[in-house]
Motif scaffolding. Structure first.
Motif, PDB file in Angstrom:
ATOM      1  N   ILE A 273       0.851  -1.187   0.000  1.00 45.15           N
ATOM      2  CA  ILE A 273       0.000   0.000   0.000  1.00 45.15           C
ATOM      3  C   ILE A 273       0.889   1.240   0.000  1.00 45.15           C
ATOM      4  O   ILE A 273       1.905   1.282   0.692  1.00 45.15           O
ATOM      5  N   TYR A 274       0.466   2.220  -0.748  1.00 45.77           N
ATOM      6  CA  TYR A 274       1.183   3.487  -0.811  1.00 45.77           C
ATOM      7  C   TYR A 274       0.211   4.599  -0.435  1.00 45.77           C
ATOM      8  O   TYR A 274      -0.895   4.659  -0.961  1.00 45.77           O
ATOM      9  N   TYR A 275       0.626   5.423   0.489  1.00 44.46           N
ATOM     10  CA  TYR A 275      -0.176   6.573   0.875  1.00 44.46           C
ATOM     11  C   TYR A 275       0.570   7.837   0.476  1.00 44.46           C
ATOM     12  O   TYR A 275       1.780   7.944   0.667  1.00 44.46           O
ATOM     13  N   VAL A 276      -0.178   8.782  -0.026  1.00 47.50           N
ATOM     14  CA  VAL A 276       0.414  10.033  -0.466  1.00 47.50           C
ATOM     15  C   VAL A 276       0.098  11.141   0.522  1.00 47.50           C
ATOM     16  O   VAL A 276      -1.058  11.318   0.906  1.00 47.50           O
ATOM     17  N   GLY A 277       1.130  11.840   0.941  1.00 45.46           N
ATOM     18  CA  GLY A 277       0.976  13.059   1.722  1.00 45.46           C
ATOM     19  C   GLY A 277       0.063  12.954   2.918  1.00 45.46           C
ATOM     20  O   GLY A 277       0.245  12.134   3.804  1.00 45.46           O
ATOM     21  N   SER A 278      -0.981  13.787   2.908  1.00 47.97           N
ATOM     22  CA  SER A 278      -1.844  13.919   4.076  1.00 47.97           C
ATOM     23  C   SER A 278      -2.730  12.703   4.309  1.00 47.97           C
ATOM     24  O   SER A 278      -3.401  12.624   5.344  1.00 47.97           O
TER      25      SER A 278
END
Length: 128
Positions: free
Chosen positions: A58-63
């Motif tokens: 899983i990749y989460y971006v920023g906020s």
């Protein structure tokens, strides 16, 4: 017919939660990387979070980090975006998209031009 359909958008107060759904039909999400994206008025589309069904990364971006999760229901061929602690700046049209056997970084970053399928989006408004 191959399609992705988002649902679950709406109006929510700051600090609230919302769960978006991305239901796939006409194909199975196995081995696809599914991404959630958003586009706020006057801004470019940006990646939010991406899930690889092939290896579970899983990749989460920023906020999105620490506030959003991206669970999957394999039986329903659906991926969700669980959004918590929502802020007014999360207001946007949210889209899901899928690409076959690509990394989560590839799906979430850059121009997203290589995605195989896109949904039409669902509007999320965070306001008191």
């Amino acid at each position: 017919q191959v399609q992705l359909v988002e649902s679950g958008g709406g109006l929510v107060q700051p600090g609230g939660s919302l769960r978006l759904s991305c239901a796939a039909s006409g194909f199975t999400l196995d081995y696809y990387t599914i991404g959630w994206y958003r586009q706020a008025p006057g801004k470019e589309r940006e990646g939010v979070s991406c899930l690889s069904t092939e290896d579970g990364t899983i990749y989460y971006v920023g906020s999105a980090k620490g506030r959003f999760t991206i669970p999957r229901d394999k039986a329903k061929n659906t991926v969700y975006l669980q959004m918590n602690s929502l802020k007014p700046e999360d207001t946007a049209v949210y889209f899901c998209a899928a690409v076959f056997k690509r990394s989560t970084w590839y799906a979430c970053m850059g121009t997203h031009s290589g995605m195989d399928y896109w949904g039409k989006g669902t509007l999320v408004t965070v306001s008191s």
